[in-house]
Enzyme design. Sequence first.
Site, mmCIF file in Angstrom:
data_model
loop_
_atom_site.group_PDB
_atom_site.id
_atom_site.type_symbol
_atom_site.label_atom_id
_atom_site.label_comp_id
_atom_site.label_asym_id
_atom_site.label_seq_id
_atom_site.Cartn_x
_atom_site.Cartn_y
_atom_site.Cartn_z
ATOM 1 N N LEU A 1 50.401 -69.415 26.353
ATOM 2 C CA LEU A 1 49.922 -70.616 27.030
ATOM 3 C C LEU A 1 48.653 -70.350 27.830
ATOM 4 O O LEU A 1 47.714 -71.154 27.821
ATOM 5 C CB LEU A 1 51.029 -71.150 27.938
ATOM 6 N N SER B 1 47.776 -57.995 33.150
ATOM 7 C CA SER B 1 48.146 -56.693 33.705
ATOM 8 C C SER B 1 47.685 -55.505 32.870
ATOM 9 O O SER B 1 47.648 -54.386 33.367
ATOM 10 C CB SER B 1 49.665 -56.615 33.891
ATOM 11 N N ASP C 1 47.752 -56.840 38.089
ATOM 12 C CA ASP C 1 49.198 -56.657 37.960
ATOM 13 C C ASP C 1 49.871 -57.261 39.185
ATOM 14 O O ASP C 1 49.858 -56.677 40.267
ATOM 15 C CB ASP C 1 49.529 -55.172 37.832
ATOM 16 N N LYS D 1 47.312 -67.408 48.797
ATOM 17 C CA LYS D 1 46.903 -66.906 50.118
ATOM 18 C C LYS D 1 45.424 -66.543 50.136
ATOM 19 O O LYS D 1 44.689 -66.905 51.068
ATOM 20 C CB LYS D 1 47.758 -65.690 50.483
ATOM 21 N N SER E 1 55.733 -73.766 35.941
ATOM 22 C CA SER E 1 57.174 -73.747 36.194
ATOM 23 C C SER E 1 57.923 -73.902 34.869
ATOM 24 O O SER E 1 57.591 -73.263 33.883
ATOM 25 C CB SER E 1 57.533 -74.866 37.190
ATOM 26 N N VAL F 1 58.201 -73.805 24.118
ATOM 27 C CA VAL F 1 56.910 -73.681 23.452
ATOM 28 C C VAL F 1 56.907 -72.392 22.641
ATOM 29 O O VAL F 1 57.283 -71.328 23.141
ATOM 30 C CB VAL F 1 55.752 -73.649 24.473
ATOM 31 N N THR G 1 55.483 -69.343 21.622
ATOM 32 C CA THR G 1 54.431 -68.415 22.031
ATOM 33 C C THR G 1 54.917 -66.985 21.819
ATOM 34 O O THR G 1 56.094 -66.748 21.542
ATOM 35 C CB THR G 1 54.075 -68.588 23.524
#
Length: 264
Positions: free
Chosen positions: A23, A43, A74, A139, A157, A202, A204
């Site tokens: 995705l 990563s 990562d 943040k 989500s 989905v 993938t």
Amino acid sequence: MATRTADKLEKKLVVVVGGTSGLGFAVAQAAVDRKANVVVASSKQASVDDALSRLQAGLASDDDVARVRGLTLDLAAANVEEQIVALYDFASKNGQQKIDHIAVTAGDSLYPKALDQVKAEDFINASQVRVIGALLLAKHAAKYLAKSAASSFTLTSGVRDVRPAANFAPVAPVSAAVKSLAKTLAHDLAPIRVNSISPGAVRTEFFTKIAGEHADAVLQGLAEQTLTKSNGVAEDIAEIYLVVMTSAYIDGADLVADGGSLIA
């Protein structure tokens, strides 16, 4: 004159965390196709290199190729905040350019497990990238994102928290946490818009890794639970991320793309 929808991402700086496969790659490709400047993060360096090769393959000029860059990140590492700052510095060219949109599609594999087999680390591991990683990305994003309702920060989500099933106790709550986090961050980052997107099943690389040799059968079973009798396609879901990026009045929302499974 208002900017045409097709042009709204042109020359905008888009960061896709988890943008090297599935995705996330589809989101990155869609943004590249809309002439955005795109930075992908993952990563593994090999994954970043492969994604850059594919994303740059259809670009004609050196200037176009330069629009697409990548860096490793990562979100499960001990020095994750240091890596996040490095990514944002890289994307913004050390603050010379504000980031317009950040899409977070990264997530470690989530494996269903029978309740009597669940351990604390199952839930901790499931939350590490998707919840804690997303929180830390937000943040530090505040410093780098253009402070405008035209900017966005989008999380990924799912629908299992709304339509749970047996053996999903260590998994489903993560989806709920991501949605709650997005709504809370919409307050913290305002006027920057924060939303979540909840795909259904989905096809993938990620899904195939989880389901293994049973992937086709599992996907077929999930398709039968939808009104469309189909599975999602990454390229179609990616369009929703772009809608969120370009629609300056979508904020604090969770957008579901599940073929109608939640109402079937």
